[in-house]
Design a protein around this motif. Structure first.
Motif, mmCIF file in Angstrom:
data_model
loop_
_atom_site.group_PDB
_atom_site.id
_atom_site.type_symbol
_atom_site.label_atom_id
_atom_site.label_comp_id
_atom_site.label_asym_id
_atom_site.label_seq_id
_atom_site.Cartn_x
_atom_site.Cartn_y
_atom_site.Cartn_z
ATOM 1 N N SER A 37 155.127 23.513 39.034
ATOM 2 C CA SER A 37 156.579 23.288 39.110
ATOM 3 C C SER A 37 157.230 23.306 37.738
ATOM 4 C CB SER A 37 156.878 21.951 39.792
ATOM 5 O OG SER A 37 156.577 20.873 38.915
ATOM 6 N N HIS A 38 156.437 23.055 36.691
ATOM 7 C CA HIS A 38 156.862 23.058 35.295
ATOM 8 C C HIS A 38 157.682 21.824 34.916
ATOM 9 C CE1 HIS A 38 156.955 24.962 31.442
ATOM 10 N NE2 HIS A 38 158.280 25.052 31.385
ATOM 11 N N THR A 39 157.522 20.729 35.659
ATOM 12 C CA THR A 39 158.188 19.504 35.240
ATOM 13 C C THR A 39 157.729 19.103 33.847
ATOM 14 O OG1 THR A 39 158.463 17.139 35.660
ATOM 15 C CG2 THR A 39 156.450 18.140 36.496
ATOM 16 N N GLY A 51 151.551 24.197 45.506
ATOM 17 C CA GLY A 51 152.568 23.801 44.541
ATOM 18 C C GLY A 51 152.137 22.515 43.860
ATOM 19 N N VAL A 52 152.098 22.522 42.531
ATOM 20 C CA VAL A 52 151.553 21.399 41.764
ATOM 21 C C VAL A 52 152.615 20.877 40.804
ATOM 22 C CG1 VAL A 52 149.624 20.587 40.366
ATOM 23 C CG2 VAL A 52 149.307 22.567 41.866
ATOM 24 N N ASP A 53 152.845 19.578 40.811
ATOM 25 C CA ASP A 53 153.851 18.960 39.942
ATOM 26 C C ASP A 53 153.290 18.723 38.540
ATOM 27 O OD1 ASP A 53 155.985 18.745 41.837
ATOM 28 O OD2 ASP A 53 154.913 17.096 42.787
ATOM 29 N N VAL A 54 153.075 19.814 37.812
ATOM 30 C CA VAL A 54 152.632 19.735 36.424
ATOM 31 C C VAL A 54 153.426 20.744 35.621
ATOM 32 C CG1 VAL A 54 150.301 18.937 36.975
ATOM 33 C CG2 VAL A 54 150.751 21.403 36.786
ATOM 34 N N CYS A 55 153.355 20.634 34.285
ATOM 35 C CA CYS A 55 154.092 21.558 33.432
ATOM 36 C C CYS A 55 153.445 22.935 33.438
ATOM 37 C CB CYS A 55 154.156 21.006 32.009
ATOM 38 S SG CYS A 55 155.355 21.851 30.958
ATOM 39 N N GLY A 56 152.132 22.988 33.455
ATOM 40 C CA GLY A 56 151.429 24.261 33.490
ATOM 41 C C GLY A 56 149.942 24.051 33.590
ATOM 42 N N HIS A 61 164.454 25.341 35.110
ATOM 43 C CA HIS A 61 163.577 24.458 34.339
ATOM 44 C C HIS A 61 163.766 22.986 34.743
ATOM 45 C CE1 HIS A 61 161.852 27.135 31.305
ATOM 46 N NE2 HIS A 61 161.295 26.083 30.737
ATOM 47 N N PRO A 62 162.713 22.276 35.082
ATOM 48 C CA PRO A 62 162.827 20.823 35.313
ATOM 49 C C PRO A 62 162.715 20.056 33.997
ATOM 50 C CG PRO A 62 161.079 21.842 36.648
ATOM 51 C CD PRO A 62 161.415 22.782 35.535
ATOM 52 N N VAL A 63 163.789 20.104 33.203
ATOM 53 C CA VAL A 63 163.732 19.563 31.845
ATOM 54 C C VAL A 63 164.675 18.403 31.597
ATOM 55 C CG1 VAL A 63 162.906 21.680 30.776
ATOM 56 C CG2 VAL A 63 165.351 21.325 31.048
ATOM 57 N N THR A 71 158.940 8.231 31.244
ATOM 58 C CA THR A 71 158.419 7.873 32.561
ATOM 59 C C THR A 71 157.962 9.119 33.304
ATOM 60 O OG1 THR A 71 159.781 5.893 32.732
ATOM 61 C CG2 THR A 71 159.020 6.858 34.794
ATOM 62 N N LEU A 72 156.735 9.093 33.806
ATOM 63 C CA LEU A 72 156.201 10.216 34.571
ATOM 64 C C LEU A 72 157.045 10.461 35.815
ATOM 65 C CD1 LEU A 72 152.423 9.219 34.457
ATOM 66 C CD2 LEU A 72 153.451 11.112 33.203
ATOM 67 N N ASN A 73 157.370 11.721 36.073
ATOM 68 C CA ASN A 73 158.076 12.061 37.306
ATOM 69 C C ASN A 73 158.005 13.558 37.555
ATOM 70 O OD1 ASN A 73 160.883 13.393 36.479
ATOM 71 N ND2 ASN A 73 160.518 11.701 35.049
ATOM 72 N N ALA A 74 158.176 13.938 38.805
ATOM 73 C CA ALA A 74 158.140 15.345 39.190
ATOM 74 C C ALA A 74 159.491 16.021 39.003
ATOM 75 C CB ALA A 74 157.674 15.483 40.640
ATOM 76 N N ASN A 75 160.479 15.303 38.482
ATOM 77 C CA ASN A 75 161.805 15.817 38.194
ATOM 78 C C ASN A 75 162.464 16.328 39.469
ATOM 79 O OD1 ASN A 75 163.785 17.872 36.488
ATOM 80 N ND2 ASN A 75 163.228 16.027 35.386
#
Length: 642
Positions: free
Chosen positions: A315-317, A281-286, A413-415, A425-429
């Protein structure tokens, strides 16, 4: 007698070992930070095309009032030019003057290279002096046009003339060979950190580009957004990989990333009877498939794990750095920062997988399911409204110390931002904060989130409220009657080429492009021009537009089946896939191995809404999926029945 005792001892050890490994699984887990490091001074946040100016991680630490005007590295020290036009040897860490070495009344920027101190004068001449001479004599340097900015990097000089041409100066003794390597924006000052060039423009925007590639494009990396970037920058310097800027009111600042600090790659490896599967599991948008393929190939070479047994889920943050191409977006979004992508994301995911393989230990696995309503369908209305609130949980319990790893799946969606964390600010939401809350339990060693079919689902709360709801649901499931997972490990990976809407002809694309060009100051029109140019280039190169594959992966761990699709998949797919195996423990996730468009169901396609139509332009896809795509994919999955 002794042999009998020894045999009994051996028998007891075998019995105890068999009991400890009753499930037959070995499970390993890991967590690796993907936070941007000092090798990048700023990264673009992914997930939104607005604001047009971009979202960047760049923010500033105030170092106090300072008279610094320009600074350059000089061997083990620095040379400082202050606002009173005096030159000093200075302290490299604090950038404070130490010993005055002369005056430079007409100099506005300096750079040290190969024994010489170079300066740009107020009337845009390029001059230099030997530092050993005590700054006695400044001599003109042969440079045909006038220069307005100078910096040094890797033993070379870089200068910008009044017409915004960028030159690289290669030193050969006292002679400098100047080569035109492109254009620069309307700069005020230029700086370098031996990896990249940075410029401050007249409208106080910061840009970067690589050092030596001719005609390399400049990428915006920051501007005054009044949230994380609140200062008016007057002067730009670079030293030891950090930007140092002086504000209009005379304060010195150094760059840092504005981040919560929770962007991570987390992995779980499961092995039984010599077969291994890995879930990441990766905390990125895609992620693009080219990157995930390279990661899997490296793991196969180094560890012997089959690529098809490795599942990488985003994760799609919408608050992580850009990690995939968004070719129709504004320039800062179009491509990931190469240093961040390769040195942090790529290496971090590989490290997470390897550490999870190294940490394997006998464990038991359990499955649980409940519901948690953290979202709503954001596009469909009336009888078409559908929302899947299922939360699936896999719990691994180590036989030795009973520590738990929890893998949980939900679709939303982590939007949404949170009042305490702004949009720059960068975050994993909510996935990141949910993991943080779960790991406050001392019995939980690690928690891993996988994004399910969230294509048309938005949250109903700020992300920290969403996280508290989801963490509570996961904790409740873990305390409930979890079902043991037992059985063999297997896996499969397929490529499905589904039906699509007939692509536009070249003439239709050209007409669309011409209409879009007439619309000014519009993000969507700008996107459409970019889209048309991409399709026309593809037709020119290949004679046809590319296919649109959907990647389908299955990991079977005993009687638990994890089904993963690529792309941003809408809700109905998840319900339909689980219905194929109604009596089994089936979990569904999307955003896996490749995120290259939406994968919408017929209601979205009929409505021509964002998920079913407009999003394909943002993703630079050649066309949209058709109404037949949904039954086609579901039937393919049924036929394969992995």
């Amino acid at each position: 007698m002794r042999s009998i005792i020894n045999n009994i001892g051996i028998l007891l050890m075998v019995v105890l070992f068999a009991g400890a490994c009753s499930s037959g699984y070995e499970v390993g887990t890991s967590s690796v930070s993907l936070e941007p490091t000092d090798e990048t001074v700023s990264v673009t946040l992914g997930g939104y095309a607005s604001p047009w100016e971009g979202r960047f991680s760049l923010t500033w630490d105030c170092l106090g009032e300072n008279k610094l005007l320009s600074v350059t590295a000089c061997k083990d020290s620095v040379v400082i030019l202050d606002r009173e036009k005096r030159l000093y040897y200075g302290d490299k860490k604090q950038l404070l003057p130490a010993r005055e070495i002369g005056k430079a009344p007409s100099i506005k920027q300096i750079a040290f290279c190969d024994g010489y101190l170079y300066g740009v004068t107020m009337n845009n001449r390029l001059v230099r002096t030997l530092l050993e001479s005590g700054i006695a004599v400044w001599e003109d340097v042969r440079f045909v046009p006038q220069v307005k900015g100078i910096t040094s990097s890797n033993g070379n000089l870089y200068a910008v003339d009044l017409q915004d041409h960028l030159y690289k100066g290669v030193l050969n003794g006292t002679v400098i060979e100047w080569n035109d390597i492109g254009f620069a924006p309307e700069i005020v000052e230029i700086a370098s950190d031996n990896k990249r060039l940075y410029v401050l423009t007249k409208d106080t925007i910061l840009y970067q580009r690589s050092l030596d590639k001719a005609d390399e494009r400049w990428q915006r990396i920051g501007y005054k957004n009044n949230e994380t970037f609140t200062i008016d920058v007057a002067h730009l310097n670079c030293l030891d990989g950090h930007l140092y800027v002086v504000s209009d009111d005379g304060f010195l600042y150094s760059n840092k990333h504005s981040s919560v600090g929770d962007i991570k790659a987390k992995a779980m490896s499961i092995r039984k009877d010599g077969k291994t599967v890995v879930i990441v599991g990766v905390d990125v948008c895609g992620l693009n498939k080219s990157l995930t393929d390279d990661i899997k190939a490296e793991i196969r070479r180094k560890r012997g794990v089959d690529e098809n047994a490795i599942l990488i889920n985003a994760s799609h943050t919408h608050y992580a750095p850009v990690t995939q191409s968004w070719a129709t977006w504004q320039k800062p979004n179009q491509y990931p920062d190469s240093l961040y992508l390769l040195n942090v994301v790529y290496k971090g995911i590989v490290q997470a997988i390897e550490e999870s393989l190294d940490n394997m230990e006998p464990s038991s696995l359990y499955f649980g399911r409940d519901t948690c309503s953290i979202g709503r369908n954001r596009s469909l209305t009336g009888e078409d409204v559908i929302y899947d609130n299922v939360v699936d949980v896999i719990v691994s319990v180590a036989d030795k110390d009973k520590k738990k790893t929890v893998l949980f799946m939900a679709g939303c969606h982590p939007v949404f931002p949170d009042p305490e964390v702004g949009r720059y600010t960068l975050n994993a939401n909510y996935p990141g904060y949910t993991k943080e809350l779960l790991e406050q339990d001392g019995d939980i060693r690690n928690s891993i989130f996988l994004q399910a079919f969230a294509g048309d689902v938005n949250p109903v709360d700020p992300f920290r409220t969403t996280a508290r709801k989801l963490a509570g649901a996961v904790a409740t499931i873990m305390k409930a009657d979890l079902k043991p997972i037992k059985g063999a490990v297997s896996y499969s990976f397929d490529t499905i080429i589904p039906p699509v809407v007939a692509p536009w002809t070249k003439e239709q694309i050209l007409q669309f492009r011409e209409r879009s060009l007439k619309i000014e100051n519009d993000i969507a029109a700008e996107r459409d021009v970019n889209w048309a140019n991409i399709q026309l280039a593809s037709l020119e190169e290949n004679g046809k537009l590319p296919e649109m594959p959907v990647y389908y992966q299955t990991l079977n761990v005993g009687d638990w089946k994890l089904v993963a699709l690529s792309r941003e998949v809408t809700t109905e797919y998840g319900l339909a896939i689980r219905a194929i195996w109604p009596e089994q423990k089936v979990s569904v996730v999307a955003y896996s191995n490749d995120v290259s468009s939406y994968l919408a169901t017929p209601p979205h396609i009929r409505a021509k809404d964002y998920e079913g139509y407009e999003s394909f332009f943002w993703y630079a896809q050649p066309t949209c999926f058709s109404k037949e795509t949904f039954p086609f994919i579901i039937n393919k999955i049924k036929e394969n029945n992995y």
